[in-house]
Every structure is written in structure tokens, then in C-alpha cells.
Enzyme design. Sequence first.
Site, PDB file in Angstrom:
ATOM      1  N   ASP A  10      -5.617  62.754 104.960  1.00  0.00           N
ATOM      2  CA  ASP A  10      -6.471  63.461 106.087  1.00  0.00           C
ATOM      3  C   ASP A  10      -5.677  63.624 107.447  1.00  0.00           C
ATOM      4  OD1 ASP A  10      -8.981  63.703 106.989  1.00  0.00           O
ATOM      5  OD2 ASP A  10      -8.819  61.816 108.247  1.00  0.00           O
ATOM      6  N   SER A  11      -6.306  64.262 108.146  1.00  0.00           N
ATOM      7  CA  SER A  11      -5.631  64.491 109.606  1.00  0.00           C
ATOM      8  C   SER A  11      -5.264  63.095 110.210  1.00  0.00           C
ATOM      9  CB  SER A  11      -6.631  65.368 110.246  1.00  0.00           C
ATOM     10  OG  SER A  11      -7.988  64.554 110.668  1.00  0.00           O
ATOM     11  N   CYS A  73     -10.488  64.921 103.676  1.00  0.00           N
ATOM     12  CA  CYS A  73     -10.586  65.769 104.679  1.00  0.00           C
ATOM     13  C   CYS A  73     -11.657  66.735 104.550  1.00  0.00           C
ATOM     14  CB  CYS A  73      -9.426  66.123 105.349  1.00  0.00           C
ATOM     15  SG  CYS A  73      -9.708  67.065 106.894  1.00  0.00           S
ATOM     16  N   THR A  75     -12.738  69.304 106.349  1.00  0.00           N
ATOM     17  CA  THR A  75     -12.153  70.476 106.851  1.00  0.00           C
ATOM     18  C   THR A  75     -11.218  71.016 106.040  1.00  0.00           C
ATOM     19  OG1 THR A  75     -12.599  69.689 109.210  1.00  0.00           O
ATOM     20  CG2 THR A  75     -11.147  71.576 108.943  1.00  0.00           C
ATOM     21  N   GLU A 152     -10.426  58.222 116.519  1.00  0.00           N
ATOM     22  CA  GLU A 152      -9.072  58.015 116.674  1.00  0.00           C
ATOM     23  C   GLU A 152      -8.634  57.393 117.664  1.00  0.00           C
ATOM     24  OE1 GLU A 152      -6.344  59.403 114.394  1.00  0.00           O
ATOM     25  OE2 GLU A 152      -7.809  59.943 113.136  1.00  0.00           O
ATOM     26  N   CYS A 184     -17.677  64.405 107.627  1.00  0.00           N
ATOM     27  CA  CYS A 184     -16.245  64.413 108.182  1.00  0.00           C
ATOM     28  C   CYS A 184     -15.885  62.925 107.636  1.00  0.00           C
ATOM     29  CB  CYS A 184     -16.218  64.517 109.520  1.00  0.00           C
ATOM     30  SG  CYS A 184     -14.309  63.945 110.224  1.00  0.00           S
ATOM     31  N   THR A 185     -14.877  62.553 107.090  1.00  0.00           N
ATOM     32  CA  THR A 185     -14.454  61.243 106.475  1.00  0.00           C
ATOM     33  C   THR A 185     -14.250  60.367 107.723  1.00  0.00           C
ATOM     34  OG1 THR A 185     -12.112  61.903 106.451  1.00  0.00           O
ATOM     35  CG2 THR A 185     -13.509  61.749 104.371  1.00  0.00           C
ATOM     36  N   HIS A 186     -14.108  60.803 109.172  1.00  0.00           N
ATOM     37  CA  HIS A 186     -14.267  59.785 110.145  1.00  0.00           C
ATOM     38  C   HIS A 186     -15.607  59.181 110.391  1.00  0.00           C
ATOM     39  CE1 HIS A 186     -10.168  61.927 111.014  1.00  0.00           C
ATOM     40  NE2 HIS A 186      -9.999  60.912 112.221  1.00  0.00           N
TER      41      HIS A 186
END
Length: 270
Positions: A10-11, A73, A75, A152, A184-186
Site C-alpha cells: 500500500d502507499s 491500495c 488507488t 498516516e 481506501c484501505t486507510h
Amino acid sequence: MDGRPIGVFDSGVGGLTVVRELWRRLASERVLYFGDTARVPYGGRPAFEIETFARQIMSYLRERGVKLIIVACNTTSALALDKVEREFDLPLVGVLRPGARAATKATHTGKIGVIATEGTVRSGAYERAIRALMPHADVVSQGCPLLVPIVEAGRADSPEAMNALREYLAPVMERGVDTLVLGCTHYPFLADGIRRIVGPGVAVVDPAGETVETVSALLNDLGLASSSRTGPDEFMVSGDPAGFARVAEKLLGSRIPPVARVALAELQRS
């Protein structure tokens, strides 16, 4: 039995929501996690950059000997997966199609909301994936650019997060959705606040569960499942390992193994 690890990337910390689900459902599988924290967030980047990053990270994970890669992710799943998957000779699973499938299972009215990064929303990928399964679905998508930086930074439970969620969710709820996809996985790390805002009448869909079900079936079909652990999980980032570990442990509520740093120059050689 195939004891090689599952690669997850992921990012940043968002893909840990998928790792959490792997720990719950596939405890015998080993995980090799990569967070591209030197280049987070991905949501506002152009598609060609996302494709480049995906190729680099997936090539690196392949070199590390993973047996399957989860693109954790949305995106990247939306903008790059279809374009790069033919370049890799190992199974790849994104989170977007499982999320769409879970949404169509959850909805009773066909009115489905999606909150996601700006890049995912611009791509229209969720709308296409949902309507491929449910042609009559009424899908409303909302970009949420502030949410990934908030997570984050380890501020998922802050007043700042709640204020941003209220702003982003208001236009979605005005459309009368009965299902909301966390695209979004966040965002599952914000799920408690989201549920407080949308109320009990809206099903909140975290694609991680459906994603891991897909992975489990694929491992069994291909004879790649592990019957017992062959070693510890590994965590790597392109940015600051200590910062990632601090936020990850706060979000997960448990310790993780030491986090290693992989320089961008090494990724770019992969």
C-alpha cells in the site's frame, strides 16, 4: 504446502487493514508487507506514476519470493492493476473488485455510497465494478483527500478526523444510500467515527474481508496454501521505519516486528 509469504503493499499504513484480516482468517500464512511511505499519499498522483510505483514494488516483492501479491491500495487497484498484471507471472489480487462485490451483497436498495481518494473517484472504477454486478445500482462517490494524511499521522481518533468525515459524508448521506464502501484501505481505521455519523441503517463495507476470502480461495485452488507458519511476518517501508511502526502499532493495538527501510533507489532498480 507452500510456506512462501503473501506480499501485501500500500502507499502507507492503510494496507494493514488487509493484514489484520489475514491474521484473523489465514493465520498460517506469512506476510511480507511493503508501505510506500516515502511517496504517500497516492490519491492525487497521475495514473502513470501509480503504474510506475506498482511495477517497482511488485517487482521487488517478486524478487523477495512471495507466492501471491495483494494490491492493498484502492488507488493502485483502480488506476494500475489492469495495466500491469499481465507483466507478472504470479497471482495478483486487488481490493477494488472485492469491495464492489461486498457492496452488492450488502445493499437492499441498490443505493451505494463510495468514499475514496480523489484518484479512485476520478477513475470511475468503483462505479464500473459495482454496475457490472448490479446494473441498476445508484452509486454516489465522494473524494476525501484529507483522510489518508490524517490516518498516516496517527490522528484517526481526533476531532480533525471527525470534522473531515462529517464534511465528506454529508453529500453521500443526502442521496439516501443504504450501503457505504470504504474505498481506501486507510478508512477502516476511521470506521468507528464513520458509523457514528451514518447510523445503524447504513451497512459500512470494509473490502478487506471479501479480499481475504478471494485470496483464500485462490490459494486453495492453486495449491499455494500453507498449513503452518514457516517464519515471522516482515514489514518494510520506503520512508521512516520508526514513524511507520509507531502509527501501525497504535492503529493495530499490538506490536509488529521491526520495520526495515528499502531505499527508493533499490525499488527503482527492481
